[in-house]
Design a protein around this motif. Structure first.
Motif, short mmCIF file in Angstrom:
data_model
loop_
_atom_site.label_atom_id
_atom_site.label_comp_id
_atom_site.label_asym_id
_atom_site.label_seq_id
_atom_site.Cartn_x
_atom_site.Cartn_y
_atom_site.Cartn_z
N GLU A 1 -33.60 8.32 -25.36
CA GLU A 1 -33.04 7.76 -24.14
C GLU A 1 -31.72 8.43 -23.77
OE1 GLU A 1 -32.57 3.40 -22.04
OE2 GLU A 1 -33.82 3.75 -23.81
N VAL A 2 -30.91 8.75 -24.77
CA VAL A 2 -29.64 9.43 -24.50
C VAL A 2 -29.87 10.85 -23.99
CG1 VAL A 2 -27.55 10.36 -25.57
CG2 VAL A 2 -28.27 8.03 -26.09
N LEU A 3 -30.85 11.54 -24.54
CA LEU A 3 -31.14 12.89 -24.08
C LEU A 3 -31.69 12.88 -22.65
CD1 LEU A 3 -32.69 14.52 -27.29
CD2 LEU A 3 -30.38 14.80 -26.35
N ASN A 4 -32.41 11.81 -22.29
CA ASN A 4 -32.90 11.68 -20.92
C ASN A 4 -31.79 11.31 -19.95
OD1 ASN A 4 -35.55 12.32 -21.54
ND2 ASN A 4 -36.14 10.19 -21.93
#
Length: 306
Positions: free
Chosen positions: A41-44
């Motif tokens: 989710e953080v990479l997105n």
């Protein structure tokens, strides 16, 4: 037992962390699966906060504190919070133009780029925000004049036009009069007084200017054509490609340290900085163009580190 453990730890190689005893300490609040979900989710969405992650996944993170989530992201998942770089917004059309330009000139050598007269305008402000941290005794009000940062709503500023080449270094430098914007008519005066002579002395073969409206006006194009000055078809919104931006940034850092108190002092300081810049610095900027172009192609037209 304590002596035995101490000797065991001392016998480990330097920098080695002793293995954790199975079953000791509190169990981890997050599972490998939860960590994987947080990482994805953080990479997105790199701007998402720990609190938002907790809110988005109540079943997984409902009993996990925000502080623990922050720690897990920073330490375990190697995703620490960093200050985002500020770059101009690019449309898909702008990216295509940047790519097209870079592909057209990617075969140019550093020697060819040294024969380009790079130019640009930049605004220098008189007031630079000072440090927002001070050391103040606890018994003194934070609003005491000595411990406040002075700000100005509309600080005085000066717009500067400058040019340089990798062949001979700095070219002309011009300060626009106060409350005067660059338009086709006065831009021609700037070019006539501050470009023509340096362009010849530097033995330049092409002129670089951005796609500002004043630069693209018909009278300016005619002036450059009449004076046999070819112009690069520069893509819009591409400060990372223009190496003179690096020179402006260095000058702004230096001005922030000098802290001039009026426009005349600001102009004098800028002139002195411009004159003192060495040829080797400008040569390095000009010959960085192949790297800049290669990076734009690598990033498919997006902004680069420059």
């Amino acid at each position: 037992m304590a002596i035995y453990l101490k000797k065991a730890v001392e016998s480990l190689p330097p920098g080695t962390v002793p293995p954790r005893k199975p079953g000791s300490g509190a169990p981890k609040k997050t599972s490998p699966r939860t960590d994987k979900i947080m990482r994805r989710e953080v990479l997105n969405d790199p701007a998402i906060t720990a609190a938002e992650l907790k809110k988005n996944h109540p079943a997984l993170l409902g009993n996990v504190s925000v502080r623990t989530i922050q720690h897990r992201l920073q330490i375990s998942l190697k995703l620490p919070t960093r200050r985002a770089a500020k770059k101009p917004l690019l449309t898909e059309a702008m990216k295509k133009k940047r790519l097209s330009f870079c592909k057209r000139y990617r075969q140019w050598t550093p020697e060819q780029w040294k024969k380009v007269m790079f130019s640009d305008e930049s605004t220098f402000r008189l007031v630079k925000m000072a440090s927002t941290t001070v050391r103040r005794p606890s018994d003194v009000s934070r609003y005491h004049p000595k411990y406040t940062v002075k700000t100005v709503k509309h600080p005085d500023s000066v717009m500067v036009w400058g040019g340089f080449s990798g062949n001979k270094g700095r070219g002309g430098l011009y300060f626009l009069p106060k409350n005067v914007t660059m338009k086709g008519a006065n831009y021609i005066e700037v070019l006539r007084d501050h470009l023509l002579v340096p362009y010849a002395i530097h033995e330049c073969e092409v002129f670089m200017q951005d796609s500002a409206p004043a630069h693209r006006s018909k009278v300016v194009q005619k002036f450059l054509t009449d004076n046999n000055i070819p112009v690069l078809d520069w893509p819009g919104n591409s400060p990372d490609l223009n190496p003179i931006e690096n020179a402006w940034n260095e000058m702004k850092k230096a001005i922030a340290k000098k802290r001039p108190t009026n426009i005349n002092e600001l102009k004098q300081a800028l002139t002195k900085l411009w004159v003192e810049m060495e040829l080797s610095y400008f040569t390095k900027l000009a010959t960085s163009m192949p790297k800049r172009i290669g990076m734009v192609i690598q990033y498919k037209g997006n902004m680069t580190k420059y």
